[in-house]
Design a protein around this motif. Sequence first.
Motif, PDB file in Angstrom:
ATOM      1  N   SER A 125     -32.160 -23.796  15.821  1.00 51.99           N
ATOM      2  CA  SER A 125     -31.063 -23.556  16.763  1.00 51.99           C
ATOM      3  C   SER A 125     -30.331 -22.301  16.328  1.00 51.99           C
ATOM      4  N   GLY A 126     -29.683 -21.664  17.282  1.00 52.96           N
ATOM      5  CA  GLY A 126     -28.966 -20.435  16.970  1.00 52.96           C
ATOM      6  C   GLY A 126     -29.822 -19.210  17.225  1.00 52.96           C
ATOM      7  N   PRO A 127     -29.241 -18.026  17.077  1.00 53.94           N
ATOM      8  CA  PRO A 127     -29.947 -16.779  17.401  1.00 53.94           C
ATOM      9  C   PRO A 127     -31.005 -16.431  16.357  1.00 53.94           C
ATOM     10  N   VAL A 128     -31.936 -15.585  16.749  1.00 46.74           N
ATOM     11  CA  VAL A 128     -32.928 -15.052  15.818  1.00 46.74           C
ATOM     12  C   VAL A 128     -32.220 -14.129  14.835  1.00 46.74           C
ATOM     13  N   GLY A 129     -32.601 -14.201  13.565  1.00 48.26           N
ATOM     14  CA  GLY A 129     -31.976 -13.373  12.539  1.00 48.26           C
ATOM     15  C   GLY A 129     -32.937 -12.322  12.005  1.00 48.26           C
ATOM     16  N   VAL A 130     -32.414 -11.160  11.673  1.00 46.97           N
ATOM     17  CA  VAL A 130     -33.191 -10.088  11.058  1.00 46.97           C
ATOM     18  C   VAL A 130     -32.575  -9.808   9.690  1.00 46.97           C
ATOM     19  N   TYR A 131     -33.432  -9.836   8.631  1.00 48.90           N
ATOM     20  CA  TYR A 131     -32.920  -9.746   7.266  1.00 48.90           C
ATOM     21  C   TYR A 131     -33.734  -8.733   6.468  1.00 48.90           C
ATOM     22  N   PRO A 132     -33.130  -7.615   6.042  1.00 50.30           N
ATOM     23  CA  PRO A 132     -33.842  -6.620   5.237  1.00 50.30           C
ATOM     24  C   PRO A 132     -34.311  -7.217   3.913  1.00 50.30           C
ATOM     25  N   TYR A 133     -35.475  -6.781   3.471  1.00 49.97           N
ATOM     26  CA  TYR A 133     -36.021  -7.270   2.209  1.00 49.97           C
ATOM     27  C   TYR A 133     -35.065  -7.015   1.046  1.00 49.97           C
ATOM     28  N   VAL A 134     -34.520  -5.786   0.990  1.00 46.28           N
ATOM     29  CA  VAL A 134     -33.658  -5.442  -0.140  1.00 46.28           C
ATOM     30  C   VAL A 134     -32.424  -6.323  -0.160  1.00 46.28           C
ATOM     31  N   TRP A 135     -31.891  -6.646   1.020  1.00 52.86           N
ATOM     32  CA  TRP A 135     -30.721  -7.540   1.068  1.00 52.86           C
ATOM     33  C   TRP A 135     -31.081  -8.927   0.548  1.00 52.86           C
ATOM     34  N   MET A 136     -32.274  -9.435   0.901  1.00 45.63           N
ATOM     35  CA  MET A 136     -32.671 -10.764   0.453  1.00 45.63           C
ATOM     36  C   MET A 136     -32.887 -10.779  -1.061  1.00 45.63           C
ATOM     37  N   ARG A 137     -33.474  -9.717  -1.581  1.00 46.31           N
ATOM     38  CA  ARG A 137     -33.645  -9.681  -3.051  1.00 46.31           C
ATOM     39  C   ARG A 137     -32.290  -9.618  -3.749  1.00 46.31           C
ATOM     40  N   ASP A 138     -31.373  -8.880  -3.179  1.00 45.96           N
ATOM     41  CA  ASP A 138     -30.032  -8.758  -3.763  1.00 45.96           C
ATOM     42  C   ASP A 138     -29.278 -10.078  -3.712  1.00 45.96           C
ATOM     43  N   ASN A 139     -29.611 -10.920  -2.733  1.00 43.90           N
ATOM     44  CA  ASN A 139     -28.868 -12.161  -2.545  1.00 43.90           C
ATOM     45  C   ASN A 139     -29.674 -13.401  -2.917  1.00 43.90           C
ATOM     46  N   CYS A 140     -30.582 -13.249  -3.833  1.00 42.50           N
ATOM     47  CA  CYS A 140     -31.288 -14.406  -4.380  1.00 42.50           C
ATOM     48  C   CYS A 140     -30.261 -15.389  -4.941  1.00 42.50           C
ATOM     49  N   ARG A 141     -30.455 -16.675  -4.651  1.00 46.21           N
ATOM     50  CA  ARG A 141     -29.476 -17.682  -5.072  1.00 46.21           C
ATOM     51  C   ARG A 141     -29.913 -18.454  -6.321  1.00 46.21           C
ATOM     52  N   CYS A 142     -30.932 -17.992  -7.028  1.00 46.50           N
ATOM     53  CA  CYS A 142     -31.365 -18.698  -8.235  1.00 46.50           C
ATOM     54  C   CYS A 142     -30.321 -18.534  -9.344  1.00 46.50           C
ATOM     55  N   PRO A 143     -30.322 -19.416 -10.355  1.00 42.47           N
ATOM     56  CA  PRO A 143     -29.301 -19.358 -11.426  1.00 42.47           C
ATOM     57  C   PRO A 143     -29.302 -18.051 -12.211  1.00 42.47           C
ATOM     58  N   ASP A 144     -30.440 -17.348 -12.262  1.00 41.68           N
ATOM     59  CA  ASP A 144     -30.474 -16.076 -12.993  1.00 41.68           C
ATOM     60  C   ASP A 144     -29.789 -14.951 -12.223  1.00 41.68           C
ATOM     61  N   CYS A 145     -29.782 -15.074 -10.887  1.00 40.25           N
ATOM     62  CA  CYS A 145     -29.225 -14.001 -10.045  1.00 40.25           C
ATOM     63  C   CYS A 145     -27.837 -14.306  -9.499  1.00 40.25           C
ATOM     64  N   TYR A 146     -27.480 -15.572  -9.486  1.00 41.75           N
ATOM     65  CA  TYR A 146     -26.218 -15.976  -8.845  1.00 41.75           C
ATOM     66  C   TYR A 146     -25.587 -17.103  -9.642  1.00 41.75           C
ATOM     67  N   HIS A 147     -24.270 -16.983  -9.898  1.00 40.55           N
ATOM     68  CA  HIS A 147     -23.540 -18.009 -10.655  1.00 40.55           C
ATOM     69  C   HIS A 147     -22.765 -18.879  -9.676  1.00 40.55           C
ATOM     70  N   ASP A 184     -42.490  -8.745  -8.904  1.00 37.55           N
ATOM     71  CA  ASP A 184     -42.395  -9.099 -10.331  1.00 37.55           C
ATOM     72  C   ASP A 184     -42.575 -10.594 -10.551  1.00 37.55           C
ATOM     73  N   GLN A 185     -43.001 -11.314  -9.488  1.00 33.50           N
ATOM     74  CA  GLN A 185     -43.240 -12.760  -9.485  1.00 33.50           C
ATOM     75  C   GLN A 185     -41.959 -13.588  -9.545  1.00 33.50           C
ATOM     76  N   HIS A 186     -40.818 -12.938  -9.386  1.00 33.36           N
ATOM     77  CA  HIS A 186     -39.565 -13.690  -9.251  1.00 33.36           C
ATOM     78  C   HIS A 186     -39.569 -14.402  -7.901  1.00 33.36           C
ATOM     79  N   SER A 187     -39.078 -15.649  -7.876  1.00 34.24           N
ATOM     80  CA  SER A 187     -39.096 -16.449  -6.651  1.00 34.24           C
ATOM     81  C   SER A 187     -37.666 -16.708  -6.180  1.00 34.24           C
ATOM     82  N   SER A 188     -37.440 -16.547  -4.859  1.00 35.85           N
ATOM     83  CA  SER A 188     -36.112 -16.767  -4.270  1.00 35.85           C
ATOM     84  C   SER A 188     -36.216 -17.800  -3.152  1.00 35.85           C
ATOM     85  N   ASP A 189     -35.376 -18.834  -3.211  1.00 38.12           N
ATOM     86  CA  ASP A 189     -35.322 -19.855  -2.168  1.00 38.12           C
ATOM     87  C   ASP A 189     -34.076 -19.657  -1.307  1.00 38.12           C
ATOM     88  N   PHE A 190     -34.270 -19.633   0.018  1.00 40.82           N
ATOM     89  CA  PHE A 190     -33.158 -19.456   0.954  1.00 40.82           C
ATOM     90  C   PHE A 190     -33.076 -20.666   1.886  1.00 40.82           C
TER      91      PHE A 190
END
Length: 493
Positions: A125-147, A184-190
């Motif tokens: 539901s909701g509108p289609v979203g467009v997300y740049p790769y660099v933005w997604m890498r910057d906003n990884c929510r894993c414990p190493d990237c985000y507190h 680099d084999q880093h994994s990001s879950d969104f």
Amino acid sequence: MAFVANIHALARHGLVRGSVASLRQGGAAVLRGGLEARGTKCVGQHPDRRAASLFSVFGRDWFTGVGRNLPSKVEMTAGCFKPISSIMSRKAYSTQAAPKGEKDRRFVSVSRDDSAGQYRVEFSSGPVGVYPYVWMRDNCRCPDCYHPSSWQRASSITDLDPDVVPSSEELVDEGSVLRVVWPDQHSSDFQAAWLNRQRFSESEKDKVGSPELQTFGGELNGRIPTFDFRRLLEEDKELYNWLDVLNVKGLALVNGAPIRQGALEELAEKVAYTKTTNYGKTFQVFSKQEASNLAFTPKALLLHIDLPYYNYTPGIQMLHCIEQTSDASGGASQFVDGLQVAEQVRQEFPEIYQTLRTVEVDFRDKGSDYYVYHLKQRRPIIQYNKHGEFMCVNFNDHVRAPYMSLPVEKVKEMYKAMKVFEEVMYRPGNLVEQKLGAGEIATFSNGRVLHGRSSFIVTKAGRRHLEGAFMDWDEAHSRMRILRETLFGDEPL
């Protein structure tokens, strides 16, 4: 279209119920007639924006506290409005609010566009979203990237490749999570619910930080939105409603405060704290010898905003009446909406309006009170930010400096512009007057609502004593967002 948008807004905020089509058809004449009859004015973040004011349509009691007959919500049935429930239980979602079913949102499809460096994501539901790769890498929510407990990014932008391209992606957890694997084999879950709230140029604005402002004038005489002091201390919903009125309308009264010093600090502590200035954490307004401010005399005060000589002018001012003068004709507080004045000048005197927006005026204050001070600042009379959003008016004849930091050939032009601004400001239709009684607190947006007072006579029978204090909008907006999360279920980004 503006009217249709307002019908949508009414329904979205839970203030009316029924299909949008039936609301448009059955309620258009009622709402439009109410707006035209009341001369409603609603100004957004730029003078050219317009929206109908719910305050003017449904009356001041939508925003008042204890002791008022609060009208009901309304439901559209066969072209008529009928009561549903109390306005005090209304639900208003911000752009960050999680709608019903938000937690159950799923990904439907994810497609790559490596040439543009972005994902195109379709949700359940909701509108289609467009997300740049660099933005997604910057906003990884894993414990190493985000507190998570501090809500802060732990990664450094120096480690970020702006041209990064994911190695792979897949949907997991029954389509509720998009897992991206990087080179680099880093994994990001969104999470789908989180990603769907993240938008770019089409993002809706923050309803707290950038509200749809409602102007006011003399129609508020005897009708200033009013709240109860004790309820503000005890009820989060009432506290939010008060701050919302200050944020949108700019002016509110508080009744029932204890008749003693210290009540303003109690109220401020429900928000955050008072702002300490050259007059202290709080200040006492009464006549005294060798006064450090004209306010500390019985003389009339011209309409002004306080402390324009500060780099960061206090956002909210509170004036608590502890004792009122026995002079029946004096000591009344006066208020004018600077946004309305700015809009009137824009429409009637466009060249002067440009002068007031672009030419800076010098303000200064020098003296000894809470400490020995000499403060200076230079700013335009009417101030907007780079997005065209109204910020404040900066007008105070009492502390306007004798020097002028502008070319000499501009001096006469500036005096003419300031004179027009003040003449428009004092039009009877703009002026709201309220003689505060003991236990009443006038609260207002200091950068927007100009205030003054009539002169008064000090007699043996009594004096006029007000306690004043300031708060900053940063703290007030922060408190509003927290209240929205607890009261209305808003989801922080």
